[in-house]
Design a protein around this motif. Structure first.
Motif, PDB file in Angstrom:
ATOM      1  N   PHE A 149       7.266   3.819   3.790  1.00 23.36           N
ATOM      2  CA  PHE A 149       7.439   5.032   4.576  1.00 23.36           C
ATOM      3  C   PHE A 149       8.853   5.118   5.115  1.00 23.36           C
ATOM      4  O   PHE A 149       9.429   4.118   5.539  1.00 23.36           O
ATOM      5  N   ARG A 171       0.839  -1.195   0.000  1.00 29.19           N
ATOM      6  CA  ARG A 171       0.000   0.000   0.000  1.00 29.19           C
ATOM      7  C   ARG A 171       0.876   1.246   0.000  1.00 29.19           C
ATOM      8  O   ARG A 171       0.542   2.252  -0.633  1.00 29.19           O
ATOM      9  N   GLN A 198       3.595  -0.763   4.442  1.00 29.25           N
ATOM     10  CA  GLN A 198       2.199  -0.967   4.824  1.00 29.25           C
ATOM     11  C   GLN A 198       1.587  -1.928   3.817  1.00 29.25           C
ATOM     12  O   GLN A 198       1.425  -1.575   2.638  1.00 29.25           O
ATOM     13  N   PHE A 222       8.103  -2.457  10.325  1.00 29.47           N
ATOM     14  CA  PHE A 222       9.334  -1.680  10.332  1.00 29.47           C
ATOM     15  C   PHE A 222      10.565  -2.535  10.140  1.00 29.47           C
ATOM     16  O   PHE A 222      10.612  -3.709  10.553  1.00 29.47           O
ATOM     17  N   GLY A 223      11.584  -1.945   9.531  1.00 30.57           N
ATOM     18  CA  GLY A 223      12.912  -2.519   9.527  1.00 30.57           C
ATOM     19  C   GLY A 223      13.638  -2.154  10.807  1.00 30.57           C
ATOM     20  O   GLY A 223      13.117  -1.418  11.660  1.00 30.57           O
ATOM     21  N   TYR A 229      11.105   7.171   8.078  1.00 30.40           N
ATOM     22  CA  TYR A 229      11.028   7.965   9.296  1.00 30.40           C
ATOM     23  C   TYR A 229      12.445   8.253   9.787  1.00 30.40           C
ATOM     24  O   TYR A 229      13.376   7.477   9.547  1.00 30.40           O
ATOM     25  N   LEU A 277      14.440   4.930   9.796  1.00 29.98           N
ATOM     26  CA  LEU A 277      13.601   3.737   9.781  1.00 29.98           C
ATOM     27  C   LEU A 277      12.798   3.664   8.494  1.00 29.98           C
ATOM     28  O   LEU A 277      12.264   4.681   8.032  1.00 29.98           O
ATOM     29  N   ALA A 298      -5.310  -3.712   8.639  1.00 31.61           N
ATOM     30  CA  ALA A 298      -5.799  -2.360   8.869  1.00 31.61           C
ATOM     31  C   ALA A 298      -4.669  -1.367   9.056  1.00 31.61           C
ATOM     32  O   ALA A 298      -4.391  -0.935  10.155  1.00 31.61           O
ATOM     33  N   GLN A 299      -4.011  -0.991   7.995  1.00 37.66           N
ATOM     34  CA  GLN A 299      -3.015   0.074   7.983  1.00 37.66           C
ATOM     35  C   GLN A 299      -1.841  -0.142   8.923  1.00 37.66           C
ATOM     36  O   GLN A 299      -1.227   0.818   9.381  1.00 37.66           O
ATOM     37  N   LYS A 300      -1.505  -1.384   9.257  1.00 34.70           N
ATOM     38  CA  LYS A 300      -0.360  -1.621  10.113  1.00 34.70           C
ATOM     39  C   LYS A 300       0.912  -1.283   9.367  1.00 34.70           C
ATOM     40  O   LYS A 300       0.973  -1.345   8.138  1.00 34.70           O
ATOM     41  N   LEU A 301       1.938  -0.889  10.087  1.00 37.88           N
ATOM     42  CA  LEU A 301       3.260  -0.647   9.537  1.00 37.88           C
ATOM     43  C   LEU A 301       4.204  -1.741  10.010  1.00 37.88           C
ATOM     44  O   LEU A 301       4.216  -2.079  11.197  1.00 37.88           O
ATOM     45  N   THR A 355       6.396   9.255   2.062  1.00 39.60           N
ATOM     46  CA  THR A 355       5.627   8.092   1.640  1.00 39.60           C
ATOM     47  C   THR A 355       5.875   7.871   0.159  1.00 39.60           C
ATOM     48  O   THR A 355       5.834   8.824  -0.636  1.00 39.60           O
ATOM     49  N   PHE A 371       7.953  11.468  10.752  1.00 41.42           N
ATOM     50  CA  PHE A 371       7.613  11.102   9.379  1.00 41.42           C
ATOM     51  C   PHE A 371       8.398  11.935   8.377  1.00 41.42           C
ATOM     52  O   PHE A 371       8.510  13.154   8.505  1.00 41.42           O
TER      53      PHE A 371
END
Lengths: 113, 111
Positions: free
Chosen positions: B34, B31, B91, B101-102, B36, B87, B96-99, B49, B46
């Motif tokens: 991102f 989706r 997504q 992360f590395g 950060y 970071l 439901a829009q979870k991220l 995107t 942030f």
């Protein structure tokens, strides 16, 4: 972007006790998220909290250990229950933005002795 | 399983020395990706995107690019204030829009 505050900013707790972390946003948001960042690690999603419904937990996290409340569109709490030293982490809340991005609070640094 | 791998883990540069950070990802459907910035003792801030391969975004000395398998964060002529952990997160389209992360790249810029 939303302005997010968390309380407390840090705490030192004894094992077996519980701590409730508060997250306040300066505008109404649909979704709020709770993440954990263990020492030297990246962020892991604990659960997603929508107002008016039960929180949705990720694999490995359960409601009995991490109960969440979302009483309105600007506030949420995360409780870390029956704590052990392994729960020592930074706990972060975030909110969804207009384009699927998330904005994070400053975090709560928890140390369990 | 959705997965994000960042490299290198740590990078030390001299002021003005340009470089790139890598973010490789595996996701069933993307989706968004991102970037950060996280300073010590603070929450992630942030930056960008990216939604589709070929897309680029720029902000001051930072430029983010995206391919079907990885993203790069290029830092041009960095300054000491660019020192932070960067970071990368994806997504997935499912959920439901979870991220996800590395582990992050800890960048240090020496004056």
């Amino acid at each position: 972007s939303a302005v997010i505050s968390q309380k407390p900013s840090r705490d030192i707790c004894q094992r077996g006790t519980s701590l409730t972390i508060q997250c306040q946003v300066d505008s109404q948001v649909t979704m709020m998220f709770w993440y954990r960042q263990q020492p030297g690690q990246s962020l892991t999603l604990i659960a997603t909290a929508n107002q008016g419904s039960e929180a949705t937990y990720e694999s490995g996290f359960v409601i009995d250990k991490f109960p969440i409340s979302r009483p309105n569109l600007t506030f949420s709490t995360l409780t870390v229950s029956n704590m052990s030293p392994e729960d020592s982490s930074i706990y972060l809340c975030s909110v969804d933005g207009q384009y699927n991005e998330q904005f994070f609070g400053p975090g709560t640094r928890l140390t369990v002795l | 399983e959705d997965q994000v791998t960042q490299s290198p883990e740590a990078l030390r540069l001299q002021e003005g020395e340009s470089s790139s950070l890598n973010c490789s990802y595996t996701v069933s459907g993307l989706r968004g990706l991102f970037w950060y910035r996280q300073d010590p003792g603070k929450g992630p801030e942030f930056l960008f995107t990216l939604y589709s391969a070929g897309e680029e975004k720029e902000k001051e000395r930072l430029k983010a690019t995206l391919t079907k398998k990885e993203s790069f964060l290029h830092i041009t002529a960095p300054k000491p204030e660019d020192s932070a952990t960067y970071l990368c997160a994806v997504q997935p389209t499912q959920g439901a829009q979870k991220l996800v992360f590395g582990q992050g790249t800890r960048l240090t810029i020496n004056p």
